[in-house]
Design a protein around this motif. Structure first.
Motif, PDB file in Angstrom:
ATOM      1  N   PRO A 171      10.913  -1.878   1.773  1.00 15.60           N
ATOM      2  CA  PRO A 171      10.425  -0.869   2.714  1.00 15.60           C
ATOM      3  C   PRO A 171       9.208  -1.351   3.514  1.00 15.60           C
ATOM      4  CG  PRO A 171      10.134  -0.128   0.422  1.00 15.60           C
ATOM      5  CD  PRO A 171      10.962  -1.359   0.392  1.00 15.60           C
ATOM      6  N   VAL A 172       8.404  -2.227   2.916  1.00 14.39           N
ATOM      7  CA  VAL A 172       7.273  -2.779   3.670  1.00 14.39           C
ATOM      8  C   VAL A 172       7.795  -3.575   4.870  1.00 14.39           C
ATOM      9  CG1 VAL A 172       5.354  -4.412   3.609  1.00 14.39           C
ATOM     10  CG2 VAL A 172       5.702  -2.825   1.699  1.00 14.39           C
ATOM     11  N   MET A 173       8.848  -4.357   4.625  1.00 13.03           N
ATOM     12  CA  MET A 173       9.439  -5.141   5.717  1.00 13.03           C
ATOM     13  C   MET A 173       9.897  -4.222   6.852  1.00 13.03           C
ATOM     14  SD  MET A 173      12.932  -7.407   5.951  1.00 13.03           S
ATOM     15  CE  MET A 173      12.784  -8.570   4.655  1.00 13.03           C
ATOM     16  N   ALA A 174      10.623  -3.163   6.491  1.00 11.22           N
ATOM     17  CA  ALA A 174      11.149  -2.255   7.516  1.00 11.22           C
ATOM     18  C   ALA A 174      10.010  -1.593   8.284  1.00 11.22           C
ATOM     19  CB  ALA A 174      12.049  -1.203   6.869  1.00 11.22           C
ATOM     20  N   SER A 175       8.946  -1.261   7.575  1.00 11.77           N
ATOM     21  CA  SER A 175       7.824  -0.584   8.201  1.00 11.77           C
ATOM     22  C   SER A 175       7.087  -1.526   9.157  1.00 11.77           C
ATOM     23  CB  SER A 175       6.897  -0.065   7.104  1.00 11.77           C
ATOM     24  OG  SER A 175       5.898   0.752   7.637  1.00 11.77           O
ATOM     25  N   MET A 176       6.849  -2.756   8.721  1.00  8.86           N
ATOM     26  CA  MET A 176       6.182  -3.754   9.576  1.00  8.86           C
ATOM     27  C   MET A 176       7.009  -4.038  10.819  1.00  8.86           C
ATOM     28  SD  MET A 176       4.841  -6.865   7.269  1.00  8.86           S
ATOM     29  CE  MET A 176       3.106  -7.247   7.155  1.00  8.86           C
ATOM     30  N   ALA A 177       8.323  -4.104  10.636  1.00 14.32           N
ATOM     31  CA  ALA A 177       9.190  -4.433  11.775  1.00 14.32           C
ATOM     32  C   ALA A 177       9.095  -3.364  12.853  1.00 14.32           C
ATOM     33  CB  ALA A 177      10.638  -4.595  11.311  1.00 14.32           C
ATOM     34  N   ALA A 178       8.841  -2.112  12.424  1.00 13.81           N
ATOM     35  CA  ALA A 178       8.790  -1.002  13.384  1.00 13.81           C
ATOM     36  C   ALA A 178       7.618  -1.137  14.354  1.00 13.81           C
ATOM     37  CB  ALA A 178       8.729   0.336  12.645  1.00 13.81           C
ATOM     38  N   VAL A 179       6.608  -1.924  14.007  1.00 17.85           N
ATOM     39  CA  VAL A 179       5.449  -2.040  14.903  1.00 17.85           C
ATOM     40  C   VAL A 179       5.299  -3.444  15.497  1.00 17.85           C
ATOM     41  CG1 VAL A 179       4.219  -0.190  13.680  1.00 17.85           C
ATOM     42  CG2 VAL A 179       3.780  -2.578  13.051  1.00 17.85           C
TER      43      VAL A 179
ATOM     44  N   ALA B  63      11.960   3.947   5.870  1.00 14.16           N
ATOM     45  CA  ALA B  63      10.667   3.288   6.046  1.00 14.16           C
ATOM     46  C   ALA B  63      10.353   3.093   7.521  1.00 14.16           C
ATOM     47  CB  ALA B  63      10.666   1.941   5.322  1.00 14.16           C
ATOM     48  N   SER B  64      11.377   2.790   8.293  1.00 13.90           N
ATOM     49  CA  SER B  64      11.171   2.543   9.716  1.00 13.90           C
ATOM     50  C   SER B  64      10.820   3.837  10.450  1.00 13.90           C
ATOM     51  CB  SER B  64      12.441   1.913  10.294  1.00 13.90           C
ATOM     52  OG  SER B  64      12.242   1.470  11.605  1.00 13.90           O
TER      53      SER B  64
ATOM     54  N   THR C 200      11.295   1.741  -5.790  1.00 12.48           N
ATOM     55  CA  THR C 200      11.490   1.868  -4.343  1.00 12.48           C
ATOM     56  C   THR C 200      10.974   3.214  -3.852  1.00 12.48           C
ATOM     57  OG1 THR C 200      13.398   0.405  -4.418  1.00 12.48           O
ATOM     58  CG2 THR C 200      13.217   1.849  -2.499  1.00 12.48           C
ATOM     59  N   PHE C 201      11.304   4.292  -4.566  1.00 12.10           N
ATOM     60  CA  PHE C 201      10.832   5.608  -4.109  1.00 12.10           C
ATOM     61  C   PHE C 201       9.323   5.778  -4.308  1.00 12.10           C
ATOM     62  CE2 PHE C 201      15.301   6.775  -3.767  1.00 12.10           C
ATOM     63  CZ  PHE C 201      15.276   7.501  -2.588  1.00 12.10           C
ATOM     64  N   ALA C 202       8.778   5.229  -5.374  1.00  7.30           N
ATOM     65  CA  ALA C 202       7.318   5.286  -5.525  1.00  7.30           C
ATOM     66  C   ALA C 202       6.664   4.554  -4.356  1.00  7.30           C
ATOM     67  CB  ALA C 202       6.887   4.672  -6.856  1.00  7.30           C
ATOM     68  N   SER C 203       7.216   3.391  -4.010  1.00  3.27           N
ATOM     69  CA  SER C 203       6.673   2.617  -2.887  1.00  3.27           C
ATOM     70  C   SER C 203       6.797   3.413  -1.600  1.00  3.27           C
ATOM     71  CB  SER C 203       7.425   1.289  -2.754  1.00  3.27           C
ATOM     72  OG  SER C 203       7.289   0.524  -3.934  1.00  3.27           O
ATOM     73  N   LEU C 204       7.973   3.973  -1.359  1.00  5.20           N
ATOM     74  CA  LEU C 204       8.180   4.756  -0.136  1.00  5.20           C
ATOM     75  C   LEU C 204       7.272   5.970  -0.114  1.00  5.20           C
ATOM     76  CD1 LEU C 204      12.045   4.492   0.161  1.00  5.20           C
ATOM     77  CD2 LEU C 204      10.427   3.914   1.978  1.00  5.20           C
ATOM     78  N   ASP C 205       7.065   6.578  -1.247  1.00  5.83           N
ATOM     79  CA  ASP C 205       6.214   7.765  -1.255  1.00  5.83           C
ATOM     80  C   ASP C 205       4.778   7.393  -0.886  1.00  5.83           C
ATOM     81  OD1 ASP C 205       6.702  10.606  -1.588  1.00  5.83           O
ATOM     82  OD2 ASP C 205       5.165  10.521  -3.150  1.00  5.83           O
ATOM     83  N   HIS C 206       4.320   6.230  -1.371  1.00  6.97           N
ATOM     84  CA  HIS C 206       2.988   5.778  -0.948  1.00  6.97           C
ATOM     85  C   HIS C 206       2.982   5.419   0.540  1.00  6.97           C
ATOM     86  CE1 HIS C 206       0.755   5.800  -4.698  1.00  6.97           C
ATOM     87  NE2 HIS C 206       1.807   5.288  -5.320  1.00  6.97           N
ATOM     88  N   LEU C 207       3.943   4.633   0.960  1.00  3.11           N
ATOM     89  CA  LEU C 207       3.943   4.145   2.351  1.00  3.11           C
ATOM     90  C   LEU C 207       4.086   5.292   3.354  1.00  3.11           C
ATOM     91  CD1 LEU C 207       6.219   0.990   1.871  1.00  3.11           C
ATOM     92  CD2 LEU C 207       3.761   0.981   2.313  1.00  3.11           C
ATOM     93  N   THR C 208       4.719   6.386   2.935  1.00  4.76           N
ATOM     94  CA  THR C 208       4.871   7.543   3.830  1.00  4.76           C
ATOM     95  C   THR C 208       3.783   8.582   3.581  1.00  4.76           C
ATOM     96  OG1 THR C 208       6.289   8.718   2.259  1.00  4.76           O
ATOM     97  CG2 THR C 208       7.402   7.308   3.858  1.00  4.76           C
TER      98      THR C 208
END
Ligand SMILES: Cc1cc2nc3c(=O)[nH]c(=O)nc-3n(C[C@H](O)[C@H](O)[C@H](O)COP(=O)(O)O)c2cc1C
Ligand SMILES: Cc1cc2nc3c(=O)[nH]c(=O)nc-3n(C[C@H](O)[C@H](O)[C@H](O)COP(=O)(O)O)c2cc1C
Lengths: 449, 449
Positions: A85-93, B88-89, B116-124
């Motif tokens: 998910p970090v990859m997908a998020s970074m790619a968005a910007v 994530a995007s 993955t969901f813990a990571s996504l929950d933090h990233l979002t």
């Protein structure tokens, strides 16, 4: 036009070197998307080829059978956000930066991994890369229903079959299978989408994938195996090889060996980019750089470094006397790291405690100095056949990336060693790698043979 | 302040209803991040609670034993991008919108999914949701080393244990475990990070997770089980329930039943939000809306709809005569969809061919009309105890979301039925759901008992 070097940035989605999080320039933002967005923008400003995320599937407890030292000292395996998910998020910007995430073949299924990377490759318009690891921690096995991990040769056999299945799935849609003819109607041409009907030793997968062929054909494949089996696997499958060496000489011999192996397997050695890791410390004067290196080094708790080394080697280092040299040991873990550690131990006559601090805070000696001096060092490795480019590690995030980008990158550009603009659209294009044709996996398979 | 309805948007990361991709307002951008960014911005402008992504792990071949009809007609299972990177995007370009991705408990491992969901929950920053499915396709099993899928009761038993492990992993870091004291140094307090030592029937997982407790405690949990076991599971575990009903009456009885079950299991029925799916067609006049519905309906290839129905029911419908009514059949697949289909078949006296078109192009009758008429319909379901809100499906993407957001949302807001600003920061806060305390899983476990 002279040959250009490639630059990858080793970014940890958690604290990096033990002690790095204690440095004033470090920002503890590993849980926030904005932290990664900032790093991504810095690296894209610096025209980096890619950001590279290592990974691990546990909090290691190899040191004294407990996770305490990892957690207490914020060592490399203490906290690690999922890199996908970090990859997908970074790619968005970003628009050009390639992004690599580590995924283990030992604890995942090829259908899922092939699909995730195909999806990421589409969503990033061809900027995804997969760092293929086989994993080497007992603690990881214990999070996945196992008492012990598979032995190394099983891990690499499984990895080779895993890659075959993944590549077959990426190839299951022909490049022009998606037709989108609203009138006919013909969404996708059934004659150009194929089952794979894979039946192997470790996997049975029918296919097809439910995602069209990735823009890059296959995502860029990266590997860092250091054992003999690992090097074979890398020479078979990798587009990019990541490694870690304490001296130019050991990097040179690794470089030569891998390129020769690749040729033996029928691959073009030029199409495999070897990027040893470096950890430069840059300052306006050489004296200030040395001082800075010492300040950073001071922050490394020896037990934090040893705890990380224990999990890298998969050896419980808490059982050896701290004030003596580490004797020669059997290393079930990463041989590459062990070679490096032996080299340092012998060369500098380090006790185990000193080694822990050194391992946690290591910064290759050649790369401490002014921007020009660091560029000299990189140029020398590059021109002397030790590297096709580098994987930049920084002693603290995100400051380390900013310093390198503002100071060393312009120096490399001035010398014509590094790009000033991205050459292509996809990561493969920027790396100077061909897009694999369908079926290319057949020439790559066999890494475990 | 009157009770507000909740709105979720059902977004497919691929073509949705068969025929939808043929509509002029449809944009075939499922492979591009910008496509999802646009939808995310539209939904956030419309103050939606969340975007919801369904998923499937194969191209179904239940219709005539071949994937042809799915691919040719661009049916629901023809192409499907992995929803996790999409989440994530989308999150990277929004600040309030919740985002839900479907992940199956039958083909994944709890350590990976929890992480993955813990990571996504933090990233979002607390905007993630997991739609928990057990999967129901033989074709999915065949992509994951199996000849046949687990039977339904095994699937739900496994799902229940899967959720227990995931929740224990989310709870493995106490809320204040991350200390970040640079002086001590104390990165994380080892006494506040715990192994889980789970040993169950399906999983053995030691833990701890390598990601701190998610901002929402647990991501919002969504479920759509329709069988008796499925409803039990949902009443135990879900924060949000997604369902599909052909009439207000059937939605009401489902609503009552689930809330009663939840109470029986010791849960507060108010803390489970039931969001039936709706597919409104909105136009400036009622007559134009009817016309529009007919135009859209016209584009549905009957075999595309039947192919999707075949995989939803897991019944090869190619073996029944097209111009007769579908007889009663055993349904290994989604019972919920079967109930709906029986209701339509009997009520409207449809042949199988007509049913295919109807299933592919269905738009619930109550919700075709002007914005005010559609709002009337939603208000009635909401106030009559059939729904806590709705899951918006659209006949074509992304146009359908824009129309609803611009026309129906303001109508609902005017009536005080829907928010004009987000109330909270996290998805749980916006949905009016408490943040689960550590250990709350113990009151939720047992869905398969
Ligand atoms: C520089 C370097 C970086 C590595 N990064 C990772 C990593 O992020 N995650 C991981 O599981 N293994 C990592 N590894 C381990 C290797 O990918 C490989 O699994 C390990 O070296 C064991 O294989 P071997 O037996 O061939 O040495 C790394 C190894 C090296 C040398
Ligand atoms: C409205 C609705 C939407 C669903 N969406 C999905 C989905 O996206 N992916 C999936 O695998 N199953 C989906 N399902 C299936 C259910 O989650 C569940 O696995 C299925 O209903 C079988 O469980 P049951 O035996 O309780 O009916 C959906 C079911 C319903 C009723």
């Amino acid at each position: 036009m002279s040959k250009k070097m490639r630059l990858a940035a080793f970014v940890t989605a958690g604290p990096g070197r033990p002690g790095g999080w204690r440095y004033p320039g470090s920002v503890p933002g590993w849980l926030d998307a904005s932290y990664y967005h900032n790093i991504a923008r810095t690296l894209e400003d610096g025209r980096f080829d890619l950001a590279f995320f290592p990974d691990i599937l546990s909090v290691p407890d190899r040191f004294g059978g407990s996770t305490d030292s990892q957690l207490r000292y914020g060592a490399l395996g203490s906290l690690r956000v999922d890199p996908l998910p970090v990859m997908a998020s970074m790619a968005a910007v970003t628009r050009h930066l390639g992004i690599a995430a580590t995924v283990s073949t030992s604890y995942a299924q090829p259908f899922s991994v092939a699909r995730t990377f195909a999806s990421l490759d589409h969503l990033t318009a061809g900027r995804s890369a997969w760092n293929i690891v086989t994993s080497f921690q007992e603690s990881e096995a214990r999070n996945f229903n196992l008492d012990a991990q598979f032995d190394r040769s099983t891990r690499y056999e499984r990895a080779d079959e895993f890659l075959q299945v993944a590549a077959k799935l990426w190839d299951s849609w022909e490049d022009d299978a998606l037709v989108l003819d609203e009138q006919a109607p013909l969404f996708a041409d059934p004659d150009r989408v194929h089952r794979i009907d894979h039946q192997g030793q470790y996997f049975t997968v029918r296919g097809p994938l439910n995602v069209p062929r990735p823009p890059q054909g296959y995502p860029v494949l990266i590997q860092a195996g250091a054992s003999s089996k690992g090097k074979d696997f890398a020479a078979h499958w990798s587009d990019v090889i990541f490694c870690s060496h304490a001296s130019k000489e050991s990097a040179q011999s690794f470089y030569t060996e891998i390129k020769e192996r690749a040729a033996t397997f029928g691959r073009d050695p030029d199409r495999i980019k070897i990027l040893p890791s470096i950890t430069p410390i840059v300052a306006p004067t050489a004296a200030r750089a040395k001082e800075l290196a010492a300040e950073i080094f001071e922050l490394v708790p020896p037990l934090g470094g040893l705890s990380t080394l224990a999990y890298h080697l998969d050896v419980d280092l808490s059982t050896f006397p701290l004030d003596e040299r580490l004797p020669e040991v059997e290393v079930p873990g990463v041989e590459g790291h062990y070679h490096e550690v032996r080299e340092i131990t012998e060369r500098d006559g380090l006790t185990l405690r000193q080694l822990g601090k050194q391992y946690g805070g290591r910064t290759e000696g050649d790369f401490i100095g002014t921007a020009a001096e660091v560029a000299d060092g990189l140029q020398e490795w590059f021109t002397d056949g030790a590297a096709d480019g580098f994987t930049l590690q920084v002693p603290y995030q995100p400051g380390g990336f900013e310093t390198f980008t503002r100071q060393v990158v312009p120096e490399l550009q001035k010398r014509g060693l590094f790009r000033t603009e991205y050459e292509g659209v996809t990561l493969r294009e920027n790396l100077g790698l061909d897009r694999p044709a369908r079926g290319e996996w057949t020439t790559r398979a066999g890494g475990a043979a």
